[in-house]
Design a protein around this motif. Structure first.
Motif, short mmCIF file in Angstrom:
data_model
loop_
_atom_site.label_atom_id
_atom_site.label_comp_id
_atom_site.label_asym_id
_atom_site.label_seq_id
_atom_site.Cartn_x
_atom_site.Cartn_y
_atom_site.Cartn_z
N ILE A 157 -0.13 11.42 0.58
CA ILE A 157 -1.25 11.88 -0.25
C ILE A 157 -1.79 13.20 0.28
O ILE A 157 -1.94 14.18 -0.47
N GLU A 158 -2.08 13.25 1.58
CA GLU A 158 -2.67 14.46 2.15
C GLU A 158 -1.74 15.66 2.04
O GLU A 158 -2.16 16.76 1.67
N LEU A 159 -0.47 15.45 2.37
CA LEU A 159 0.47 16.57 2.30
C LEU A 159 0.74 16.97 0.86
O LEU A 159 0.89 18.16 0.55
N GLY A 160 0.82 15.99 -0.04
CA GLY A 160 0.99 16.32 -1.45
C GLY A 160 -0.13 17.21 -1.95
O GLY A 160 0.10 18.21 -2.65
N LYS A 161 -1.37 16.89 -1.59
CA LYS A 161 -2.49 17.73 -1.99
C LYS A 161 -2.44 19.09 -1.31
O LYS A 161 -2.74 20.12 -1.92
N ALA A 162 -2.06 19.11 -0.03
CA ALA A 162 -1.96 20.39 0.68
C ALA A 162 -0.93 21.31 0.03
O ALA A 162 -1.07 22.54 0.07
N PHE A 163 0.11 20.72 -0.58
CA PHE A 163 1.15 21.52 -1.22
C PHE A 163 0.88 21.76 -2.70
O PHE A 163 1.74 22.27 -3.42
N GLY A 164 -0.29 21.35 -3.19
CA GLY A 164 -0.70 21.69 -4.54
C GLY A 164 -0.26 20.74 -5.63
O GLY A 164 -0.29 21.10 -6.82
N ALA A 165 0.10 19.51 -5.28
CA ALA A 165 0.55 18.55 -6.27
C ALA A 165 -0.61 17.72 -6.80
O ALA A 165 -1.66 17.60 -6.16
N THR A 166 -0.40 17.14 -7.98
CA THR A 166 -1.26 16.07 -8.48
C THR A 166 -0.72 14.77 -7.92
O THR A 166 0.46 14.46 -8.11
N VAL A 167 -1.54 14.00 -7.21
CA VAL A 167 -1.06 12.82 -6.50
C VAL A 167 -1.59 11.55 -7.16
O VAL A 167 -2.80 11.38 -7.32
N VAL A 168 -0.64 10.66 -7.52
CA VAL A 168 -0.96 9.34 -8.05
C VAL A 168 -0.60 8.33 -6.96
O VAL A 168 0.55 8.27 -6.54
N ALA A 169 -1.59 7.56 -6.52
CA ALA A 169 -1.39 6.63 -5.42
C ALA A 169 -1.31 5.21 -5.95
O ALA A 169 -2.22 4.74 -6.65
N ALA A 170 -0.23 4.51 -5.61
CA ALA A 170 -0.03 3.12 -6.02
C ALA A 170 -0.21 2.21 -4.81
O ALA A 170 0.42 2.42 -3.77
N VAL A 171 -1.06 1.20 -4.96
CA VAL A 171 -1.42 0.32 -3.85
C VAL A 171 -1.56 -1.11 -4.37
O VAL A 171 -1.52 -1.36 -5.57
N SER A 172 -1.78 -2.05 -3.43
CA SER A 172 -1.81 -3.46 -3.80
C SER A 172 -3.21 -4.07 -3.82
O SER A 172 -3.34 -5.27 -4.07
N SER A 173 -4.26 -3.29 -3.58
CA SER A 173 -5.62 -3.83 -3.62
C SER A 173 -6.61 -2.71 -3.88
O SER A 173 -6.31 -1.52 -3.65
N GLU A 174 -7.79 -3.08 -4.32
CA GLU A 174 -8.83 -2.09 -4.57
C GLU A 174 -9.30 -1.45 -3.26
O GLU A 174 -9.65 -0.26 -3.22
N GLU A 175 -9.31 -2.22 -2.17
CA GLU A 175 -9.67 -1.65 -0.87
C GLU A 175 -8.70 -0.54 -0.49
O GLU A 175 -9.11 0.53 0.01
N LYS A 176 -7.42 -0.77 -0.73
CA LYS A 176 -6.43 0.25 -0.43
C LYS A 176 -6.55 1.44 -1.38
O LYS A 176 -6.33 2.59 -0.99
N ALA A 177 -6.93 1.17 -2.64
CA ALA A 177 -7.14 2.27 -3.59
C ALA A 177 -8.28 3.16 -3.12
O ALA A 177 -8.20 4.40 -3.25
N GLU A 178 -9.32 2.58 -2.56
CA GLU A 178 -10.44 3.37 -2.04
C GLU A 178 -9.98 4.25 -0.88
O GLU A 178 -10.38 5.42 -0.78
N ALA A 179 -9.12 3.71 -0.01
CA ALA A 179 -8.59 4.51 1.09
C ALA A 179 -7.74 5.66 0.56
O ALA A 179 -7.78 6.78 1.09
N ALA A 180 -6.97 5.40 -0.49
CA ALA A 180 -6.14 6.45 -1.09
C ALA A 180 -7.00 7.55 -1.71
O ALA A 180 -6.71 8.75 -1.57
N ARG A 181 -8.06 7.15 -2.39
CA ARG A 181 -8.95 8.15 -2.97
C ARG A 181 -9.64 8.98 -1.88
O ARG A 181 -9.81 10.20 -2.02
#
Length: 333
Positions: A157-181
């Motif tokens: 996620i961090e490197l994708g954003k650093a390189f200018g990409a739109t990042v879609v994060a897929a996870v298995s729980s809402e807690e993990k989604a919050e960490a991804a955001r």
């Protein structure tokens, strides 16, 4: 010195805390007093004899470390006693001291903790190699990251954003989604637990497609595998790149007709072999990672720290696929 050893194949419960003689540096080596050792999924596999490398027993797991140079062998230049260093030995890190080739060391920047230093290289170096060398990720493209709350997932996620990409994060729980955001993901998707039947697999593919948009994902970063792989591949863009990073959910069987229909590539990512075959390119990547770290654009997320005697608990937690970020063992002699 103390060492957590694997003496027979098995789970974390088979590891034993033992006393070993202190190592001495050979020609071209230094001895590092280990201060911290990060735990990664290969540690789950290597003690069960399921990893591609099977060290001779007894051995200590632990693939990446941070510490202080304690002694220097003949012919070593550029390193001195007291230097703070990080390294990726592959295994052997859950010990009080370790002898390493001088060329394996990187200097730990001032102001960075040993715990953060130990958590940097394996995940971020794997990911920068994956995204740039194998995925050819470019600014403005869409990156889908599976297992996005784990160590390599957050790095992607961090490197994708650093390189200018739109990042879609897929996870298995809402807690993990919050960490991804929190790591910078533009969008998140919470997927159910595998295994999937045919209808569930189709539904997940549709969810991936909705999350990445009608064009599809230009690059898919998959450190999960298993039943998640095919639905993700169905969401790939024309001439997209699917990056095979790991298989904690199992080794998938992909329908290769999809690669024809999408004219896409399925690319293996083996950072260790890349670093050994092209050390100059790897060094350039590591230097870039240090710059990004210094700029605050990446930062290892250490979510729990364990004592050496409890390192088996960290390996067990990682094997259960419930952890977020990186787990680190603090070595205290």
């Amino acid at each position: 010195m103390k060492a957590l050893l694997s003496k027979a194949p098995g789970g974390p419960e088979t590891l034993s805390l033992d006393e070993l003689p202190d190592p001495t540096p050979g020609k071209g080596q230094v001895v590092v007093a280990v201060k911290a050792c990060a735990i990664n999924y290969p540690d789950v596999l290597i003690i069960e004899d399921k990893y591609q490398f099977k060290p001779q027993r007894p051995f200590a797991p632990g693939g990446e470390i941070a510490g202080v140079v304690e002694s220097v062998g003949e012919g070593v230049e550029g390193w001195a006693v007291g230097d703070r260093v990080i390294a990726v030995p592959g295994h052997g890190g859950l010990v009080g001291k370790i002898a390493l080739g001088a060329g394996q060391l990187y200097r730990l920047p001032e102001g960075r903790s040993f715990e953060d230093g130990a958590a940097l290289l394996l995940t971020y170096a794997t990911t920068i190699h994956a995204l740039l060398d194998r995925g050819h990720l470019r600014e403005g493209q869409t990156l889908l990251v599976l297992g996005a709350a784990g160590g390599v997932g957050l790095a992607a996620i961090e490197l994708g954003k650093a390189f200018g990409a739109t990042v879609v994060a897929a996870v298995s729980s809402e807690e993990k989604a919050e960490a991804a955001r929190a790591a910078g993901a533009d969008r998140t998707i919470v997927y159910p637990r595998a295994p999937f039947d045919k209808d569930q697999s189709k539904a997940l593919a549709e969810a991936f497609k909705a999350a990445v948009g009608p064009k599809g994902a230009d690059v898919i970063y998959d450190p999960v595998g298993g039943d998640y792989a095919e639905p993700a591949l169905r969401a790939i863009a024309w001439e997209g790149r699917y990056l095979v990073v790991g298989f904690p959910a199992g080794i998938p069987r992909l329908p290769l007709n999809l690669t024809l229909l999408k004219s896409c590539d399925v690319c293996g990512v083996f950072w260790g072999a890349f670093a050994a075959r092209d050390p100059h390119a790897n060094q350039a990547h590591v230097e870039r990672l240090f710059r990004l770290w210094g700029e605050g654009r990446i930062a290892p997320r250490v979510t729990d720290v364990f004592a050496l005697a409890d390192a088996g608990q960290a390996i067990a937690r990682l094997g259960g696929r419930e952890s977020i970020g990186k787990l680190v063992v603090r070595i205290a002699e």
